[in-house]
Scaffold this active site. Structure first.
Site, PDB file in Angstrom:
ATOM      1  N   ASP A  29      -2.550   6.100  -3.612  1.00  0.00           N
ATOM      2  CA  ASP A  29      -1.190   5.299  -3.142  1.00  0.00           C
ATOM      3  C   ASP A  29      -0.708   4.163  -3.917  1.00  0.00           C
ATOM      4  OD1 ASP A  29      -3.432   3.453  -2.941  1.00  0.00           O
ATOM      5  OD2 ASP A  29      -2.892   2.920  -0.998  1.00  0.00           O
ATOM      6  N   ASP A  50      -0.971   1.059  -4.405  1.00  0.00           N
ATOM      7  CA  ASP A  50      -1.739  -0.134  -4.924  1.00  0.00           C
ATOM      8  C   ASP A  50      -3.352   0.377  -5.301  1.00  0.00           C
ATOM      9  OD1 ASP A  50      -2.617   0.126  -2.368  1.00  0.00           O
ATOM     10  OD2 ASP A  50      -3.573  -1.857  -2.288  1.00  0.00           O
ATOM     11  N   ASP A  68      -5.926   1.670  -3.793  1.00  0.00           N
ATOM     12  CA  ASP A  68      -7.257   1.645  -2.937  1.00  0.00           C
ATOM     13  C   ASP A  68      -7.582   2.732  -2.410  1.00  0.00           C
ATOM     14  OD1 ASP A  68      -5.278   1.214  -0.899  1.00  0.00           O
ATOM     15  OD2 ASP A  68      -6.314  -0.364  -0.215  1.00  0.00           O
ATOM     16  N   SER A  82       0.931  -1.182   0.091  1.00  0.00           N
ATOM     17  CA  SER A  82       0.027  -0.023   0.040  1.00  0.00           C
ATOM     18  C   SER A  82       0.819   1.205  -0.003  1.00  0.00           C
ATOM     19  CB  SER A  82      -0.960  -0.036   1.387  1.00  0.00           C
ATOM     20  OG  SER A  82      -2.025   1.161   1.238  1.00  0.00           O
TER      21      SER A  82
END
Length: 517
Positions: free
Chosen positions: A243, A245, A247, A107
Site C-alpha cells: 500500500d 506507506d 506497512d 496508508s
C-alpha cells in the site's frame, strides 16, 4: 492561543481512526497538524529531545510533515527528518534511537485524504495514548508559516535495509526473479535494494508519480487483471507490492494471483515457528484449524489491538501478529535457527531443478547433509529484533525463503492449509452513522441479518460482535460487516470452503445493502 485538541479535531473532522489520525486533506490544515504534533509532544513524548519525522509519497504529505516539524522546533526539540520512507522503517529507527516519531501517511485511502501516525520509542501509540493526545491543551499560532523541510537523514532507510539483509543473508534469494509492482508505494526503491542485495533479480513494473490508493484487503479489479497479464508476459517467481506507506504487503505467486493477506500471515507465522499468533476477528479461521500454533488470540480490527494482544502474551514464546491486510507484526525477537521454512527432512527430500514457472529452477537446493538444513535458515545475523508494528517486507521475504527451502513455487505454499477462503470488499462513501445503525439493527434481528447477509447459507448459529457484526451460518460460512475506522466505508468480509463462494457471499451481501440504502 491555547485550545483543547479534541475541540479542534472535531471542528475539522480530523479524528483518530483504526490506526492514526485520518481526514480530508482540506481539513488537515497546517494549524490542525501543528496542534496534533504539539499534543503528542505534551502528552506522550514528554521527555525526548529528538523526534523522528517521515512521510509517504502523497502530494500533501510534505506540507503536513513541515507543519509537524515546525511544532517540534517550537517546542524546543530537534526534528530528525528521514524523508519519504516506509512506515515500518521509521518505527524501527525510532526503536533503535529510543526516540518518538511521527509519520505522515494516509496508508491506502484515496489521495484526497491523508493522516498522521505517532510512535513512542517502544512502538505505536495505543488507544489510551490517543485519548491523552485529544485531551491535551495545545498552542495554535494565529499565523502559521512552517519552514521548508530540512535535509533528509538517510540513516533510517539504511538501518531498515540492514535489518533484513543481515538476517536473511546476502545471496539468500539468489536465482529468484521477483516482479515489483512499484506504482506510488513509498517502498518501491528500498524493496529493490533489499531484494537485489539478497541476490534476487528484480523486474520493475507499473511505476507512476500519480498516487494509487492500493488497498490490500480489497484489491482493485484492474490490479488483479494487470498482475495476471504481467505473469503471462514475464517470467517471475513472485510479484510483490505494498500500500502507499508500505506497512501492508501485496504478494502474488508465479501466475500473478494475489494471495490473501490472512493466508500470508499464517504462512509467515509458520516460517517463524510462532508459538502465539494474535490476529483480528476478521482473519481466516485456517489459523486455528491448521493446528500449527500453541495459541491463537483474536482481537478487534486495527494494529493497536493486535499490539495490545501481543503485549499481553509477552514471555509466552515466539509471539507474532498479523492483520487480514497482510501487515505482519513481530512481537518478540527471533533467534538464529528458529526461522525455518522447512525441516531438514523436508528439504532433503526435494531435488534440485525447476519447480515453478519463474526463475527458482536456477537456484540449487541442497538435497542432503548439513547444507540441506542450512538452506532453510537465515544466513546472517543471530537475531531479528521485535518490530511490533505492521510491516510488509518480512512476509515477502519469509514466503520467498519458504518457497526456496521447500523447493516449490509460491502458488503451492498454502496447499497444506485447511480449505478456508476469504474475500473482502467495501461500499465507499457510506456515512459511518448509516453503517453503525444497520449493524445495530441486524444484531437485534437475526432473521433480518440472515436475509441480508447470506439468505442461502442456512440458519444463523453464532454472532460475534467483537468488531462489527460477524455472523456464522449453518453451512460453516461466515459474513462479517464492519464500518471502516479510516474512511466513510462499509466493509464486508466473507469466508467459505472455496474461493468463488467466498467472493459471491461478499459481493451479494454488499449488493443487497447498496440496494436497500
Amino acid at each position: 492561543m491555547n485550545t483543547r485538541l479534541h475541540h479542534l479535531a472535531e471542528a475539522h473532522n480530523a479524528r483518530f481512526g483504526t490506526s492514526g489520525v485520518r481526514g480530508l486533506v482540506s481539513d488537515l490544515s497546517d494549524a490542525v497538524c501543528y496542534a496534533y504534533a504539539q499534543a503528542f509532544l505534551r502528552s506522550i513524548a514528554t521527555d525526548s529531545a529528538r523526534v523522528v519525522v517521515g512521510h509517504d509519497l502523497r502530494p500533501s504529505s510534505p506540507r503536513i510533515a513541515a507543519a509537524c516539524i515546525q511544532a517540534i522546533r517550537d517546542a524546543g526539540r530537534e526534528a530528525v527528518f528521514v524523508g519519504a520512507l516506509p512506515t515500518p522503517a521509521l518505527a524501527y529507527y525510532c526503536a533503535l534511537q529510543r526516540a518518538p516519531g511521527i509519520v505522515v501517511t494516509g496508508s491506502h485511502i484515496p489521495f484526497d485524504r491523508n493522516g498522521i501516525k505517532f510512535y513512542r520509542a517502544d512502538g505505536e501509540i495505543d488507544k489510551a495514548d490517543e485519548q491523552a493526545i485529544l485531551d491535551a491543551e495545545v498552542p495554535v499560532p494565529d499565523a502559521l508559516s512552517p519552514a521548508p523541510l530540512p535535509a533528509v537523514d538517510a540513516a533510517a532507510l539504511e538501518a531498515y535495509v540492514a535489518r533484513y539483509t543481515d538476517f536473511f543473508g546476502i545471496g539468500a534469494l539468489a536465482g529468484m526473479r521477483v516482479a515489483l509492482y512499484e506504482h506510488s508505494s513509498v517502498a518501491r526503491d528500498v524493496l529493490r535494494t533489499v531484494f537485489e542485495r539478497l541476490g534476487a533479480e528484480v523486474l520493475s513494473l507499473g511505476r507512476t508519480d500519480t498516487f494509487v490508493p492500493i488497498d490490500t484487503e480489497a484489491v482493485r479489479a484492474e490490479d488483479i487483471a494487470q498482475a495476471r497479464a504481467w505473469a503471462q508476459a514475464h517470467r517471475f517467481d513472485a510479484i510483490v507490492s505494498t500500500d502507499g506507506d508500505a506497512d501492508r504487503p501485496l504478494i502474488g505467486d508465479e501466475t500473478g494471483t494475489w494471495l490473501r493477506g490472512d493466508v500470508v500471515g499464517i504462512l509467515c507465522a509458520q516460517y517463524l515457528h510462532a508459538d502465539v499468533v494474535v490476529t483480528p476477528v476478521s482473519s481466516n479461521t485456517a489459523v486455528e484449524k491448521c493446528g500449527a500454533f500453541r495459541q491463537v488470540l483474536r482481537t478487534r480490527i486495527g494494529s493497536p489491538y493486535v499490539i495490545a494482544g501481543m503485549d499481553a502474551q509477552r514471555g509466552a514464546g515466539r509471539v507474532v501478529g498479523y492483520e487480514a491486510n497482510g501487515g505482519f507484526l513481530l512481537g518478540s525477537d527471533v533467534e538464529y535457527g528458529e526461522a525455518i521454512g522447512a525441516s531438514a527432512a523436508e528439504t532433503a527430500s526435494v531435488g534440485a531443478g525447476s519447480v515453478g514457472t519463474g526463475g527458482f529452477g536456477s537456484a540449487e537446493v541442497a538435497t542432503d547433509g548439513p547444507e540441506a538444513t542450512q538452506k532453510c535458515l537465515p544466513a546472517g545475523a543471530a537475531r531479528l529484533k521485535a518490530l511490533p508494528t505492521r510491516d510488509s517486507l518480512l512476509p515477502m521475504l519469509a514466503l520467498l525463503a519458504m518457497a526456496r527451502a521447500k523447493g516449490c513455487p509460491v502458488s503451492q505454499l498454502a496447499d497444506a492449509l485447511p480449505r478456508r477462503f476469504t474475500a473482502s470488499d467495501r461500499i465507499q462513501n457510506v456515512p459511518t452513522e448509516f453503517s453503525r445503525a444497520l449493524i445495530a439493527r441486524l444484531q437485534q434481528t437475526p432473521a433480518e441479518a440472515a436475509a441480508l447477509m447470506a439468505p442461502d447459507a442456512g440458519d444463523v448459529i453464532a454472532i460475534d460482535t467483537t468488531d462489527g457484526l460477524r455472523t456464522s451460518f449453518a453451512t460453516g460460512e461466515i459474513v462479517h460487516l464492519r464500518p471502516s475506522g479510516n474512511a466513510p466505508e462499509l466493509r464486508c468480509y466473507a469466508e467459505a470452503a472455496d474461493e468463488p463462494r467466498a467472493r459471491a457471499l461478499c459481493d451479494a451481501c454488499l449488493a443487497r445493502i447498496a440496494a436497500s440504502a
